[in-house]
Design an enzyme around this catalytic site. Structure first.
Site, PDB file in Angstrom:
ATOM      1  N   SER A 144       1.062  -1.055   0.013  1.00  0.00           N
ATOM      2  CA  SER A 144      -0.072  -0.034   0.048  1.00  0.00           C
ATOM      3  C   SER A 144       1.082   1.192  -0.130  1.00  0.00           C
ATOM      4  O   SER A 144       1.444   1.103  -0.185  1.00  0.00           O
ATOM      5  CB  SER A 144      -0.903   0.114   1.108  1.00  0.00           C
ATOM      6  OG  SER A 144      -0.054  -0.070   2.267  1.00  0.00           O
ATOM      7  N   GLY A 145       0.470   2.628  -0.266  1.00  0.00           N
ATOM      8  CA  GLY A 145       1.020   3.492  -0.421  1.00  0.00           C
ATOM      9  C   GLY A 145       0.358   4.601  -0.001  1.00  0.00           C
ATOM     10  O   GLY A 145      -1.258   4.396   0.561  1.00  0.00           O
ATOM     11  N   TRP A 146       0.747   5.571   0.279  1.00  0.00           N
ATOM     12  CA  TRP A 146      -0.243   7.372  -0.171  1.00  0.00           C
ATOM     13  C   TRP A 146      -1.411   7.317  -0.758  1.00  0.00           C
ATOM     14  O   TRP A 146      -2.854   7.258   0.059  1.00  0.00           O
ATOM     15  CB  TRP A 146       0.335   8.243  -0.221  1.00  0.00           C
ATOM     16  CG  TRP A 146       0.854   8.934  -1.399  1.00  0.00           C
ATOM     17  CD1 TRP A 146       1.948   8.274  -2.275  1.00  0.00           C
ATOM     18  CD2 TRP A 146      -0.302   9.383  -2.730  1.00  0.00           C
ATOM     19  NE1 TRP A 146       1.485   8.499  -3.732  1.00  0.00           N
ATOM     20  CE2 TRP A 146       0.215   8.804  -3.663  1.00  0.00           C
ATOM     21  CE3 TRP A 146      -0.952  10.078  -2.070  1.00  0.00           C
ATOM     22  CZ2 TRP A 146       0.153   9.567  -4.692  1.00  0.00           C
ATOM     23  CZ3 TRP A 146      -2.304  10.520  -3.483  1.00  0.00           C
ATOM     24  CH2 TRP A 146      -1.335  10.320  -4.234  1.00  0.00           C
ATOM     25  N   VAL A 150      -2.682  -1.624  -3.761  1.00  0.00           N
ATOM     26  CA  VAL A 150      -1.028  -1.970  -4.941  1.00  0.00           C
ATOM     27  C   VAL A 150      -1.433  -3.679  -5.095  1.00  0.00           C
ATOM     28  O   VAL A 150      -1.342  -4.432  -3.395  1.00  0.00           O
ATOM     29  CB  VAL A 150       0.050  -2.068  -4.694  1.00  0.00           C
ATOM     30  CG1 VAL A 150       1.089  -2.594  -5.387  1.00  0.00           C
ATOM     31  CG2 VAL A 150       0.863  -0.580  -4.459  1.00  0.00           C
ATOM     32  N   ASP A 264      10.975   8.265  -5.852  1.00  0.00           N
ATOM     33  CA  ASP A 264      11.706   7.753  -4.762  1.00  0.00           C
ATOM     34  C   ASP A 264      13.281   6.801  -5.497  1.00  0.00           C
ATOM     35  O   ASP A 264      12.391   5.556  -5.675  1.00  0.00           O
ATOM     36  CB  ASP A 264      11.031   7.094  -4.019  1.00  0.00           C
ATOM     37  CG  ASP A 264      11.535   6.397  -2.839  1.00  0.00           C
ATOM     38  OD1 ASP A 264      12.541   6.442  -2.468  1.00  0.00           O
ATOM     39  OD2 ASP A 264      10.989   5.592  -2.544  1.00  0.00           O
TER      40      ASP A 264
END
EC number: 2.7.11.1
Length: 1471
Positions: A144-146, A150, A264
């Site tokens: 997961s991310g902000w 996913v 990133d």
């Protein structure tokens, strides 16, 4: 439907019941009526049937009802399911009714109705436009991310199934977050690169926005390395990691190329496919999978602290703030990522806490990651790449640079070894200043050559860049590995179009890089690098007459080649001093210690330079030693140290190359000294000599006027403007104002001083010169102990103890030009400034007339003895009135009288011509080589400083050109003409010496720089020297013309065959065209031309022996012309076509008796000045010999380019014969030969050529050639503005002097006589070294440019005269090629058909005596009248100095091999 089926059954039942009831009731009726029998008779079957029918009816109704209810239920469920997706904006084609089953099914069709995907369909391929939400099948959530989750999923496309990674944006995302989410996938959606992760689709038709990425089977690289740590061993794994590093850098470079940034970048966001290919991307799950790599800020943002560039992180009130990524920060992250890769995915700064990293790495910036543990080839270099990434932001390399470096390292790691690794690595390393450099280089035309140097592809590259100094043409040879000299001072930025920098020799390159720009000077005021060639104004391509500040600057460092080019020699010597570690506050000081005191300094510095190990002369001594320093290196060092020295040394080197190295070396050194010391004195003396100044100034003014008229001269060429510009240039080039002012120590100062002393000495020796032309130089040599020591040392190394420079080895190098110890020494002014014009004959003996005692060589009186070996010079100076007759006679005499010393002297003096044209003329004839050296040195210095200061400097360049550069018309003409005139009778090829003394280029120029002194008829040399000496003697009473006759040179010239002389000049002259462009000086001088600075021009305007000058036309056409115009203009005009060329010069001179006077004066001045004498003499010799028919070859300095060309042709023709013989006498790569400042007027105008004619007489061949090339092309450039003017071909001999004159009009006198446009006309270009500079209209840099101008000048016969001039031009054009190798053919010959150009040049030079090809080619190549005489490119190309028809295109690759080819090097279009 339910109603009807339900209602029918009840009625039927009722009917059945009624029937049943009726039947039952009916039965009793009968019973009641008849008894009970009827009741019992009711049939039971009827009842059964009724019941059955009723049941069937009920079943049917039930079935109907059930069927109706099922469709209704299904429909409602479908509607409910679709309600979730009703939010999407329906496509235009969709109907409002979403309940229709048909509409429902259309949604499952490929996203025809989905608007968002349609936006990307055009730019995506494959699944990108095909991925639909309904075709996705989620398998599991992987992070997961902000943005949200996913998921790992599958997508179905037809019959295939592929795994994908789906990033799903949370439903609650704001519009801003939605936009950010979509933009994060844009790079991966748009880019199509094997090392960039691919986004295969976007689903934005419904609220849960989806980004679908390709799936990398092996996951992220960090996890892979962690899991495979045990297996990452051995060479194969190391190579794999190296390849991965390259792929990571390639992926980032691909993103940066389209201006995408990675949010990133880290190993965790590099993904590995099943075939072990790395793809840079970002699934957005880094934080969820590697929380330890991130820290959270107060605003709930997370960022990878250890990978973030320090400039992105800051703190405010104890709160961490982060900025958005930039390309520079991406590079920092790339370095950390690569570090991870080579450290088994270890965490950066693992031993530091986050707080420590924040403080020490981010805030303090005092810690960098250690060297990776991975053992691999060139591990230090790999780590160096990482460190590049961690430099300050503005110094970090671009991603492409990192990728290039990594690729190179990877390739090298796979090879066993490469000798050039360090060299190539250095070339590939990013330049911390490259960012600024690239910004300043607006036109990196050939930048990719320099950028993509992964191999030897950079060995030969011509780079054209626009710098703040102007357009820079950099020719990078393998030897000159430092291909970029932009850091060096260049011409004025406004001169960008014309700015040309050609770098050939490694030493020169190195010196250029190490040395300050041409604008930098040593304490002595002399530019350590090749300052003489320095920044030279080039004729403006579009507005030559505006005096714009365009310069063709051959980096002094690179401009100087082997000792073959006197300028190159000097430069090399100077550089050598620095390079040798003999860091002298001023090489010029070393060379010209007493530079401030022109005369004493000349002698003292000469001796001192010779004695000082670090001095350029000692460098030459090293050259003689030849073990410590390569000849070219030394030569280049000397050249770079100071143009004067460069001019001087190359002449010496040329001598050495030509025959005896000792003699040659001494000769070259002497010329060097002469220029550095003597030339300075000369120029000062000349400047102060009224005769020189008037003639020089007048001729200069005329030349400038002509150039201005032809738009050849730019605004900066205005007399004062030019003088100041030139002085500035010279100062910038390392020549101090003192140098500029004759007494200064700068190269120019030394030159000027030498010239001044030479002039003074000639004045004092005017009688001497007149008395002993042969002994004049000798007498000078012996008479000026002060100057004599160094000069003699340089001049006659063998003689002087300080002649270690001229060691036996050196002697070997210069063996052809070997001048015995009696090398010509010039004594300038009261103090004997030994011009050191050691006219190395083919053999020193020849110059010497056998052997010269060392002291004779070292004696400035003996140097003045040049008059003997260049009697033409003396005669020219002395017998200006009789220039024509004397010139042929002197030439004949020189030719008849073998003045082996004369040719050398001529060459050296011609080189000195720039510093002391009169001296150069005298010396040119007497000691071509020394003359060339002195002339070259003088020319360079003078062109930059002295010329600015004095007209005399202008003469020096002529001489220098003649001596220095076969390629440059001036150098070829003067030196070859001198050689030819002196050695035509005793044709001697100094080919072996040429070979011995490399061009100074570590590249193929070694061969090219061979001093190919072309023997000139001794008789001619003698006659010319005598005539010049006599003329100079009478006309230069105030300022003694230094007759640069070595003690033995003068008589030696008489004794020895002209071949010696030829050797000298040829040797001195390099295949380099030095359009020494003392814009301000020449401009000032032209103003002074009327009579301001007698010193300014070696040519004495006041002198009346123009005839004498005329005879010197070939080698010293300028000188001769300068002198001749007074006496000989008519005679010159009367001359035939050859005469005609001569005539043209004379015509140019003739129109102005002042010019003639001026010319004669410069001749006298030159007679006074060894350099001018040398130049005059060789030219005179050739001219007298070869140009009896064409009296004033060099004199045509008037505005008529055709006249000048014709005249030069004749001059060249005459000088060429000997030069043909001695064409092998490769001009030592003296591109710096003073081709330049040959104002068109000076070139075309005999009257203006008075001084310049003398100068050109010094450099008659080279000068004429240079004049031709220069004026032709510059005129052609101008001609584009004006009409087609016979572009004055810069004749080697004429050129230096002529250019010198143009560059340095005498004070008021010259200025007064100069036309109003003289300032504009004064622009000239000086090429130093074996530089093939193709000047072209910047708007039209193609071969076509030259053709028009060339064709325009069709009126010249391609007779031997034309041929001669053509060789001259060829030399000038072959400045590099000819100079570099053998002074032979042109690279053009191979690349372009010489016919059109030749025909044009033939036409141009048709009116002029053709130059002899031998001048330009070490082996006498076929006459190249057409090539030599560049067509008047006036209408077509401004800068078609190269054979306009053949190669006007400036950006031509020049090769040493081409130069070595001699006759076949087409890129002889140096100009």
């Amino acid at each position: 439907m339910p109603g009807p089926p339900a209602s029918p059954p009840p009625p039927m039942l009722l009917l059945l019941l009624l029937l049943t009831v009726g039947c039952a009731r009916a039965a009793p009726l009968p019973q009641t009526g008849a008894g009970e029998v009827p009741v019992v008779e009711v049939p039971s079957l009827f009842v059964i049937l009724s019941v059955c029918s009723l049941l069937i009816l009920i079943v049917l109704i039930a079935n109907c009802v059930s069927c109706c209810k099922d469709p209704e239920i299904d429909f409602k469920e479908f509607e409910d399911n679709f309600d979730d997706e009703i939010d999407f904006t329906p496509p235009a084609e969709d109907t409002p009714s979403i309940q229709s089953p048909a509409e429902v099914f259309t949604l499952s069709v490929p996203n025809i109705s989905l608007p968002a995907p349609s936006q990307f369909q055009a730019s995506v391929e494959g699944l990108k436009s095909q991925v639909a939400r309904h075709s996705l099948n989620y398998i599991q959530e992987i992070g997961s991310g902000w943005f949200g989750k996913v998921l790992l999923g599958e997508t179905y496309t037809g019959t295939s199934v592929a795994r994908v990674i789906v990033k799903e944006l949370k439903v609650s995302a704001s519009p801003k977050e939605q936009d950010t989410f979509l933009k994060s996938g844009e790079p991966y959606y748009i880019l199509q690169h094997p090392n960039v992760l691919q986004c295969v689709g976007q689903c934005v038709e419904a609220i849960p926005y989806l980004l679908v990425f390709e799936f990398c089977d092996l996951g992220d690289l960090k996890a892979y390395l962690h899991n495979e740590q045990e297996h990452v061993r051995g060479d194969s794994q190391t190579m794999l990691l190296q390849r991965m590093a390259c792929e990571i850098a390639a992926g980032l470079a691909a993103m940066h190329k389209l201006h995408f940034l990675h949010s990133d970048l880290a190993l965790r966001n590099c993904y590995l496919t099943s075939d072990l290919n790395v793809k840079v991307g970002d699934y957005g799950i880094g934080f969820s999978r590697y929380k330890e790599d991130y820290i959270e800020t107060d605003d709930k943002k997370v960022f990878p602290l250890r990978w973030t560039a320090p400039e992105l992180v800051t703190s405010f009130q104890d709160r961490l703030l982060t900025a958005d990524q930039t390309k520079y920060s991406n590079i920092w992250s790339l370095g950390v990522t690569l570090w991870e890769l080579f450290n088994n995915a270890a965490q950066p700064y693992a031993n530091l806490s986050d707080l420590d990293v924040l403080n020490q790495v981010i805030r303090e910036r005092d810690m960098k990651l250690p060297k990776p543990q991975l053992e691999q080839p060139y591990s230090d270099r790999w780590y160096e790449v990482l460190q590049f990434c961690w430099l300050p932001p503005d110094k970090r390399p671009a991603a492409e640079d990192v990728h290039r470096l990594l690729t190179y390292l990877r390739m090298q790691s796979q090879r066993d070894s490469e000798v050039d690794f360090e060299q190539q690595w250095t070339a590939l390393k990013p330049d911390t200043n490259s960012r600024d450099a690239s910004s300043s280089a607006a036109f990196p035309i050939l930048d990719h050559f320099a950028r993509d140097r992964l191999g030897r592809e950079m060995e030969e590259v011509l780079t054209v860049t626009e710098t703040s100094q102007g357009l820079s043409f950099e020719y990078v040879w393998e030897a000159a590995k430092h291909d970029h000299f932009d850091e060096q001072g260049r011409g004025h930025p406004d001169e960008a179009l014309s700015y040309s920098s050609m770098f050939f020799p490694v030493e020169v390159f190195e010196n250029s890089l190490s040395d300050p720009g041409p604008g930098k000077q040593d304490d002595s005021g002399q530019e350590v690098p090749v300052r003489a060639p320095g920044v030279v104004p080039v004729f403006d391509a579009h507005n030559l007459s505006v005096g714009s500040d365009y310069y063709i600057q051959l980096e002094e460092k690179s401009s100087s080649n082997l000792g073959l080019d006197p300028p190159a020699l000097l430069t090399t010597e100077v550089d050598k001093l620095e390079r040798a570690g003999a860091e002298e506050p001023r090489t010029e000081e070393d060379f010209f210690q007493s530079s401030a005191h022109p005369k004493e300094a000349s002698s003292t510095e000469d001796s001192r330079a010779t004695s000082i190990p670090g001095s350029p002369f000692n460098l030459f001594s090293d050259l003689d030693k030849a073990d410590d320093l390569p000849s070219h290196q030394k030569i280049f060092d000397l050249m770079e140290l100071n143009g004067v020295q460069a001019d001087f040394k190359p002449a010496i080197l040329s001598s050495s190359l030509d025959d005896p190295k000792d003699t040659c070396q001494s000769d070259k050194e002497k010329p060097h000294k002469l220029l550095d010391q003597g030339p300075l004195c000369l120029s000062e003396s000349l400047l102060h000599q009224d005769h020189f100044d008037p003639l020089s100034v007048q001729e200069l003014s005329e030349n400038f006027l002509f150039l201005q008229e032809k738009n050849l001269l730019k605004g900066s060429l205005t007399t004062k403007e030019q003088v100041s510009d030139l002085q500035t240039e010279l100062k910038n080039a390392g020549f101090t104002s003192a140098l500029l002012e004759s007494p200064q120590r700068g190269s120019e100062s030394s030159e000027l001083e030498f010239l001044e002393n030479t002039l003074d000495f000639p004045l004092s020796q005017g009688d001497t010169r007149g008395q002993n032309e042969g002994a004049g130089v000798r007498r000078h040599s012996g008479t000026s102990p002060q100057a004599s020591p160094a000069l003699l040392t340089e001049e006659g190394s063998p003689t002087a103890p300080t002649d270690p420079i001229l060691k036996p080895e050196e002697t070997k190098s210069f063996r052809d030009v070997r001048v015995p110890e009696d090398s010509i020494c010039l004594e300038l002014g009261p103090d004997p400034v030994t011009v050191g014009v050691e006219i190395p004959a083919t053999d020193a003996k020849t110059l010497d007339g056998g052997n010269r005692p060392p002291d004779v060589t070292c004696q400035s009186k003996e140097a003045l003895s040049l008059t003997n070996r260049h009697p033409i010079l003396v005669n020219d100076i002395t017998a200006q009135g009789s220039v024509e007759s004397c010139l042929p006679e002197s030439r004949q005499d020189l030719q008849n009288e073998p003045f082996s010393e004369d040719p050398l002297s001529v060459s050296s003096l011609e080189k000195h011509s720039e510093a002391a044209e009169t001296l150069n003329q005298l010396n040119s004839k007497a000691a071509p080589e020394d003359a060339a050296l002195a002339s070259a040195l003088s020319s360079d210095s003078t062109s930059q400083d002295s010329l600015l200061e004095d007209s005399l400097s202008t003469p020096i360049p002529t001489s220098e050109q003649s001596v220095e550069t076969p390629d440059s018309l001036d150098s070829v003409d003067v030196r070859e003409a001198l050689l030819e005139s002196l050695g035509s009778h005793t044709p001697r090829k100094l080919l072996p010496p040429d070979k011995p003394a490399d061009s100074g280029y570590e590249t193929e120029n070694l061969e090219s720089p061979e001093w190919t002194l072309h023997p000139a008829p001794e008789g001619t040399a003698d006659s010319d020297a005598a005539a010049a000496g006599d003329s100079g003697h009478s006309s230069l009473p105030p300022n003694p013309v230094i007759v640069i006759s070595d003690a033995g040179d003068g008589h030696r010239g008489a004794e020895g065959p002209p071949q010696s002389f030829t050797l000298g000049p040829q040797s001195s002259y390099r295949d380099s065209a030095y359009f020494s462009d003392n814009d301000s000086e020449p401009d000032k001088k032209p103003e002074e031309v009327p009579g301001t600075s007698a010193n300014a021009l070696v040519l004495v305007k006041g002198q009346s022996p123009p005839e004498s000058v005329v005879p010197e036309e070939s080698s010293d056409v300028r000188e001769g012309c300068l002198e001749a115009p007074q006496d000989k203009p008519d005679q010159s005009r009367v001359s035939t076509l050859q005469n005609s060329c001569h005539s043209e010069l004379q015509e140019t001179l003739q129109p102005t008796p002042a010019d003639a006077s001026r010319e004669s004066c410069p001749v006298n001045d030159e007679a006074s000045s060894p350099l001018s004498l040398l130049n005059s003499e060789p030219s005179s010799c050739d001219d007298l010999d070869t140009q009896e028919d064409r009296p004033c070859t060099l004199a045509s300095t008037g505005t008529n380019t055709n006249e000048l060309l014709a005249y030069m042709s004749s001059t060249l023709d005459k000088s060429l014969p000997s030069h043909l013989e001695s064409s092998k006498l490769k001009e030592p790569d003296i591109e710096g030969k003073y081709l330049g400042k040959l104002c068109v007027s000076g070139m075309l105008d005999l009257s203006e050529d008075g001084m310049d004619a003398d100068e050109e007489d010094e450099n008659s061949d080279d000068s004429d050639e240079d004049l031709r090339a220069f004026n032709l092309h510059s005129l052609s450039s101008e001609s584009e503005d004006d009409t087609e003017h016979p572009v004055p071909i810069i004749v080697s001999n004429d050129d230096g002097r002529h250019l010198r004159s143009l560059l340095k009009p005498s004070a008021a006198e010259a200025i007064e006589q100069l036309p109003e446009d003289w300032k504009k006309e004064k622009k000239a270009v000086t090429f130093f070294d074996d530089v093939t500079v193709y000047l072209f209209d910047q708007e039209t840099p193609t071969k076509e440019l030259g053709h028009c101008g060339g064709e325009a000048h069709g009126p010249g016969p391609s007779s031997p005269a034309a041929s001669s001039s053509s060789p001259y031009l060829g030399r000038c054009m072959n400045s590099e090629s000819s100079t570099d190798e053998e002074g032979g053919g042109f690279e053009w010959d191979d690349d372009f058909s010489p016919d059109p150009f030749m025909s044009k040049t033939t036409s141009l030079l048709g009116s002029k005596p053709s130059l002899q090809t031998s001048k330009y080619f070490s082996p006498p190549p076929p006459a190249r009248s057409a090539e030599q005489s560049w067509p008047h490119v006036s209408p077509c190309s401004r800068f078609s100095i190269s054979p306009a028809n053949i190669a006007s295109f400036s950006l031509t690759h020049l090769t040493d091999s081409d130069i070595e080819q001699g006759g076949s090097s087409e890129d002889g279009d140096k100009d």
